[in-house]
Write an enzyme that holds these catalytic residues in place. Structure first.
Site, PDB file in Angstrom:
ATOM      1  N   VAL A  64     -21.311   0.244   9.579  1.00 52.20           N
ATOM      2  CA  VAL A  64     -21.622   0.679   8.495  1.00 52.20           C
ATOM      3  C   VAL A  64     -22.393   2.554   9.418  1.00 52.20           C
ATOM      4  CG1 VAL A  64     -24.038   0.885   6.949  1.00 52.20           C
ATOM      5  CG2 VAL A  64     -23.281  -1.417   8.388  1.00 52.20           C
ATOM      6  N   ASP A 123     -11.484  -1.807   9.065  1.00 54.34           N
ATOM      7  CA  ASP A 123     -12.252  -0.336   8.852  1.00 54.34           C
ATOM      8  C   ASP A 123     -12.152  -1.263   7.768  1.00 54.34           C
ATOM      9  OD1 ASP A 123     -12.795   2.527   7.952  1.00 54.34           O
ATOM     10  OD2 ASP A 123     -11.561   3.362   9.316  1.00 54.34           O
ATOM     11  N   LYS A 135     -10.106   7.858  -6.050  1.00 51.64           N
ATOM     12  CA  LYS A 135     -10.172   7.404  -7.818  1.00 51.64           C
ATOM     13  C   LYS A 135     -10.726   8.825  -8.764  1.00 51.64           C
ATOM     14  CE  LYS A 135     -13.593   4.812 -10.478  1.00 51.64           C
ATOM     15  NZ  LYS A 135     -15.037   3.841 -10.576  1.00 51.64           N
ATOM     16  N   HIS A 274      32.006  -6.542   4.117  1.00 53.33           N
ATOM     17  CA  HIS A 274      31.493  -6.915   2.150  1.00 53.33           C
ATOM     18  C   HIS A 274      29.732  -8.196   2.660  1.00 53.33           C
ATOM     19  CE1 HIS A 274      34.454  -5.310  -0.047  1.00 53.33           C
ATOM     20  NE2 HIS A 274      33.714  -4.601   0.985  1.00 53.33           N
TER      21      HIS A 274
END
Length: 514
Positions: A64, A123, A135, A274
């Site tokens: 954190v 992460d 955003k 093909h």
């Protein structure tokens, strides 16, 4: 005017020092954490540590760091009266640029099986920063690609940091995060054997912009699948010679690669046209295998793709260059062989390396409005252990040829029939709407090349719905047949085989290839 900030948190630090210096020169204050903060500080860049903004230390061994309202508020606020009032009251920094790349989850998975190490490379803070910046693209510029650093500085200097540019980078950022998350999801699916989850993302990464698709009016690109592309594939192989591969080249070369994997322990050659084989053989030498594969259908071979299961020698190359081919695929090439092949300026020469099994366990195809996903057809049947319901049993030579025919037929477009004699395909009928037509075409092809059908064997990718195919094959001298069985009229086919002293093997496995 409120000071402007850029937050930088990158695992891959290539180019970041010069980029950060340029941002400082443009008047941005830099916020950073952990390793990025230390690197910038060591290079005399004025940088503010995240904890100095948040008044909260990094915790949980760095798990954190940036997850804090003062950081995300600085990214997510909009130029609205109530937002601006809150930003001012709480003293939230004006973060206008977010620069992030993520922990190397994919590389970690490829380099270790240590689950704890892999999980630690998921992460959390980085994707959250990127999503927030993307955003709020109306105000924030988000950068996830180090190759964009110079362009971003140029835009900032020249007034190009407009809505359109920020929207382009936001789109890139969301795709980056989506790919990262889908790679993680794919890995966790593999841990739980969740091959077909109800919801998932398919990670893909563009490796080539192709000149066009199947036809010149169609656009096309080629993508690899992360975590799957570490095994050899046409898209990750070395192109030693020739112009770039086309869409159709890649499709055909991929079939060749699958086939030479199937026969990696033998001197094997296949010729693809093909998206389906028009020749295949196992020889005492690779040269013999090539000559026999070519003899199956020289007309179709022209302009085709060749696959070899072993390193290509000078002698093989001297024979190959007598005919025009688009692509040659092999594990490797002798030096002299390469020089000979390079005399054909339009021949693409692909080196695939070791023929390790493909790690991609599913196949994906598009349909209108969606996709179909299926497990790859990796089934391999031991013909000598399959059911024999006819009165006559195959001889050892017939079993050998039946095994070869069965391994080839699963690569031929359905309905598929392969006729084999002495480990050489002598007639192939594929892509037909009726099985009896596939039989007739395979026989016709063999007769056109003056092959003796007496004593040859036949493989059918699916059951015979009627006895007519068996009747035609027996009339031409085919002495043994391998097929899945499962028709309501199997007994009629068995009776027809018995009437003609034909041995018939039932595998119980179908190999349709649409």
């Amino acid at each position: 005017m409120k000071e402007k900030y850029a937050i930088i948190s990158v695992y891959d630090k290539e180019g970041i020092i010069g980029f950060a210096k340029s941002l400082v020169e443009l008047g941005y204050k830099i916020i950073s954490s952990s390793g990025t903060y230390k690197l910038l500080k060591e290079n005399s860049i004025d940088v503010i540590e995240v904890s100095s903004i948040t008044n909260f230390p990094e915790i949980l061994e760095g798990r954190v760091k940036t997850l804090h309202p003062l950081i995300h508020g600085g990214i997510l606020y909009r130029n609205k009266e109530d937002h601006l009032k809150q930003v001012s009251e709480i003293d939230i920094p004006n973060i206008e640029i977010v620069v992030v790349n993520l922990y190397p989850f994919e590389q970690t998975v490829s380099s270790t099986q240590d689950l704890e190490k892999i999980v630690e490379n998921i992460d959390i803070g980085g994707p959250t920063l990127v999503r927030a910046g993307a955003k709020n693209f109306e105000r924030v510029l988000v950068v996830v690609d180090k190759n964009d650093y110079n362009l971003v500085i140029e835009k900032l200097k020249n007034g190009g940091n407009n809505r359109e540019f920020r929207l382009i980078l936001a789109s890139k950022a969301f795709n980056y995060i989506a790919s990262y998350d889908s790679i993680i999801a794919s890995f966790f699916n593999s841990l739980t054997s969740s091959q077909f989850p109800s919801e998932t993302g398919i990670p893909i990464r563009k490796v080539l912009d192709l000149r066009y698709g199947e036809n010149p009016h169609q656009n096309a690109s080629a993508y690899t699948i992360p975590l799957k592309s570490h095994s050899n594939s046409i898209l990750t192989s070395s192109i030693l010679w020739g112009k770039e591969l086309s869409y159709n080249n890649i499709l055909d070369a991929d079939v060749a690669l699958d086939m030479i994997r199937e026969f990696s322990n033998e001197n094997f050659c296949c010729i693809i046209k093909h998206n389906t084989p028009c020749g295949a053989s196992i020889g005492n030498t690779l040269l013999e295998a090539y000559k026999n594969a070519f003899e199956c259908d020289p007309i179709s071979a022209f302009g085709g793709i060749i696959g070899f299961s072993k390193s290509v020698s000078k002698e093989v190359s001297e024979e190959v260059v007598k005919t025009f081919y688009e692509v040659i695929v092999a594990p490797d090439y002798d030096e002299e062989a390469l020089e000979i092949l390079k005399t054909k300026k339009n021949l693409r020469i692909i080196k695939v390396g070791n023929l390790i099994l493909c790690s991609q366990d599913v196949e994906i195809r598009s349909v209108n409005g969606g996709i179909l996903v299926q497990s790859k057809d990796l089934s391999s049947e031991d013909i000598s252990k399959c059911s024999i319901l006819t009165e006559r049993k195959p001889t050892n030579d017939e079993l050998r040829d039946l095994d070869f025919a069965w391994r080839v037929v699963k690569f031929v477009k359905s309905n598929a029939i392969v006729l084999v004699k002495n480990l050489m395909a002598i007639g192939i009928g594929g892509g037909q709407t009726s099985r009896v037509d596939a039989v007739k075409i395979a026989i016709q092809k063999a007769k056109e090349r003056n092959f003796c059908l007496i004593g040859s064997v036949c493989a059918s990718d699916a059951f015979f719905p009627f006895k007519d195919s068996v009747e035609i094959l027996a009339k031409e001298g085919i002495t043994a047949i391998v097929q899945p069985g499962g028709s309501v009229r199997d007994n009629e086919s068995i009776e027809e085989a018995n009437r003609n002293n034909v041995a018939m093997v039932f595998t119980g496995v179908r190999h349709f290839k649409h």
